[in-house]
Design a protein around this motif. Sequence first.
Motif, mmCIF file in Angstrom:
data_model
loop_
_atom_site.group_PDB
_atom_site.id
_atom_site.type_symbol
_atom_site.label_atom_id
_atom_site.label_comp_id
_atom_site.label_asym_id
_atom_site.label_seq_id
_atom_site.Cartn_x
_atom_site.Cartn_y
_atom_site.Cartn_z
ATOM 1 N N ALA A 255 0.874 -1.170 0.000
ATOM 2 C CA ALA A 255 0.000 0.000 0.000
ATOM 3 C C ALA A 255 0.911 1.219 0.000
ATOM 4 N N SER A 256 0.325 2.396 -0.166
ATOM 5 C CA SER A 256 1.177 3.587 -0.182
ATOM 6 C C SER A 256 0.473 4.794 0.419
ATOM 7 N N VAL A 257 1.312 5.716 0.872
ATOM 8 C CA VAL A 257 0.882 7.003 1.401
ATOM 9 C C VAL A 257 1.754 8.030 0.713
ATOM 10 N N GLU A 258 1.129 8.997 0.064
ATOM 11 C CA GLU A 258 1.902 9.934 -0.742
ATOM 12 C C GLU A 258 2.615 11.001 0.075
ATOM 13 N N ASN A 259 2.007 11.469 1.166
ATOM 14 C CA ASN A 259 2.560 12.588 1.905
ATOM 15 C C ASN A 259 2.643 12.247 3.390
ATOM 16 N N LYS A 260 3.847 12.201 3.912
ATOM 17 C CA LYS A 260 4.080 11.816 5.308
ATOM 18 C C LYS A 260 3.390 12.763 6.288
ATOM 19 N N GLN A 261 3.485 14.058 6.058
ATOM 20 C CA GLN A 261 2.884 15.026 6.981
ATOM 21 C C GLN A 261 1.361 14.921 6.994
ATOM 22 N N VAL A 262 0.764 14.757 5.830
ATOM 23 C CA VAL A 262 -0.691 14.590 5.751
ATOM 24 C C VAL A 262 -1.097 13.299 6.456
ATOM 25 N N PHE A 263 -0.310 12.252 6.276
ATOM 26 C CA PHE A 263 -0.599 10.973 6.928
ATOM 27 C C PHE A 263 -0.525 11.114 8.443
ATOM 28 N N GLU A 264 0.510 11.755 8.940
ATOM 29 C CA GLU A 264 0.649 11.952 10.386
ATOM 30 C C GLU A 264 -0.525 12.749 10.944
ATOM 31 N N GLN A 265 -0.971 13.757 10.214
ATOM 32 C CA GLN A 265 -2.122 14.542 10.666
ATOM 33 C C GLN A 265 -3.393 13.705 10.628
ATOM 34 N N SER A 266 -3.522 12.852 9.607
ATOM 35 C CA SER A 266 -4.717 12.011 9.516
ATOM 36 C C SER A 266 -4.773 11.012 10.675
ATOM 37 N N VAL A 267 -3.624 10.534 11.110
ATOM 38 C CA VAL A 267 -3.579 9.636 12.271
ATOM 39 C C VAL A 267 -4.041 10.394 13.507
ATOM 40 N N ALA A 268 -3.560 11.611 13.690
ATOM 41 C CA ALA A 268 -3.965 12.433 14.833
ATOM 42 C C ALA A 268 -5.468 12.734 14.790
ATOM 43 N N ASP A 269 -6.014 12.936 13.585
ATOM 44 C CA ASP A 269 -7.437 13.245 13.419
ATOM 45 C C ASP A 269 -8.331 12.016 13.500
ATOM 46 N N GLY A 270 -7.756 10.819 13.317
ATOM 47 C CA GLY A 270 -8.542 9.585 13.362
ATOM 48 C C GLY A 270 -9.241 9.244 12.067
ATOM 49 N N VAL A 271 -8.820 9.868 10.975
ATOM 50 C CA VAL A 271 -9.366 9.561 9.641
ATOM 51 C C VAL A 271 -8.157 9.292 8.746
ATOM 52 N N ILE A 272 -7.786 8.021 8.638
ATOM 53 C CA ILE A 272 -6.520 7.600 8.055
ATOM 54 C C ILE A 272 -6.746 7.028 6.663
ATOM 55 N N SER A 273 -6.011 7.553 5.676
ATOM 56 C CA SER A 273 -6.170 7.094 4.288
ATOM 57 C C SER A 273 -4.871 6.534 3.739
ATOM 58 N N MET A 274 -5.017 5.560 2.860
ATOM 59 C CA MET A 274 -3.873 5.031 2.110
ATOM 60 C C MET A 274 -4.372 4.436 0.806
ATOM 61 N N ILE A 275 -3.464 4.339 -0.138
ATOM 62 C CA ILE A 275 -3.786 3.787 -1.449
ATOM 63 C C ILE A 275 -3.441 2.301 -1.441
ATOM 64 N N LEU A 276 -4.399 1.495 -1.805
ATOM 65 C CA LEU A 276 -4.214 0.044 -1.830
ATOM 66 C C LEU A 276 -3.740 -0.406 -3.198
ATOM 67 N N PRO A 277 -3.073 -1.556 -3.263
ATOM 68 C CA PRO A 277 -2.676 -2.089 -4.569
ATOM 69 C C PRO A 277 -3.904 -2.443 -5.405
ATOM 70 N N ALA A 278 -3.718 -2.450 -6.694
ATOM 71 C CA ALA A 278 -4.829 -2.708 -7.621
ATOM 72 C C ALA A 278 -5.486 -4.064 -7.403
ATOM 73 N N SER A 279 -4.748 -5.002 -6.872
ATOM 74 C CA SER A 279 -5.307 -6.338 -6.676
ATOM 75 C C SER A 279 -6.324 -6.407 -5.539
ATOM 76 N N VAL A 280 -6.371 -5.395 -4.674
ATOM 77 C CA VAL A 280 -7.354 -5.357 -3.595
ATOM 78 C C VAL A 280 -8.595 -4.650 -4.134
ATOM 79 N N THR A 281 -9.702 -5.353 -4.141
ATOM 80 C CA THR A 281 -10.940 -4.832 -4.725
ATOM 81 C C THR A 281 -11.833 -4.188 -3.661
ATOM 82 N N ALA A 282 -12.852 -3.489 -4.123
ATOM 83 C CA ALA A 282 -13.838 -2.907 -3.207
ATOM 84 C C ALA A 282 -14.527 -4.009 -2.402
ATOM 85 N N GLU A 283 -14.761 -5.143 -3.038
ATOM 86 C CA GLU A 283 -15.376 -6.277 -2.340
ATOM 87 C C GLU A 283 -14.455 -6.788 -1.235
#
Length: 119
Positions: A22-50
């Motif tokens: 998986a990936s996170v594009e911006n470290k500072q945004v990620f750290e803030q998202s952890v502090a806010d409790g709304v954490i995002s990351m990009i999953l590999p293409a093989s992981v589907t919505a299902e």
Amino acid sequence: MKPILFSIALISVCFSSFSQEASVENKQVFEQSVADGVISMILPASVTAEDVTKYAQYYTPYFTTSFDADAHKVTFTMVNNDVKSRRVIMRFLGASKIQTVKVEDKSYLVHELYETFLN
């Protein structure tokens, strides 16, 4: 000697085909998202919505998920934004067969991601 080299090559191919990142594009945004409790990351293409729906159903006491299929981005919204709850994200990633998460230019094993950013 050839059987040993063949075995090593086969193991490497098998291991790399099962590990995903998986990936996170911006470290500072990620750290803030952890502090806010709304954490995002990009999953590999093989992981589907299902897959996201299937794996996330087990962790609703800790977080809910939303999935943007176009961006292939999962967002974890923490029920309680505490260390114990964020640790459960590792289980979700494991169920998704994700072993590493790339934050900007550095790849972290899932447990290293937890120790570095989620703990």
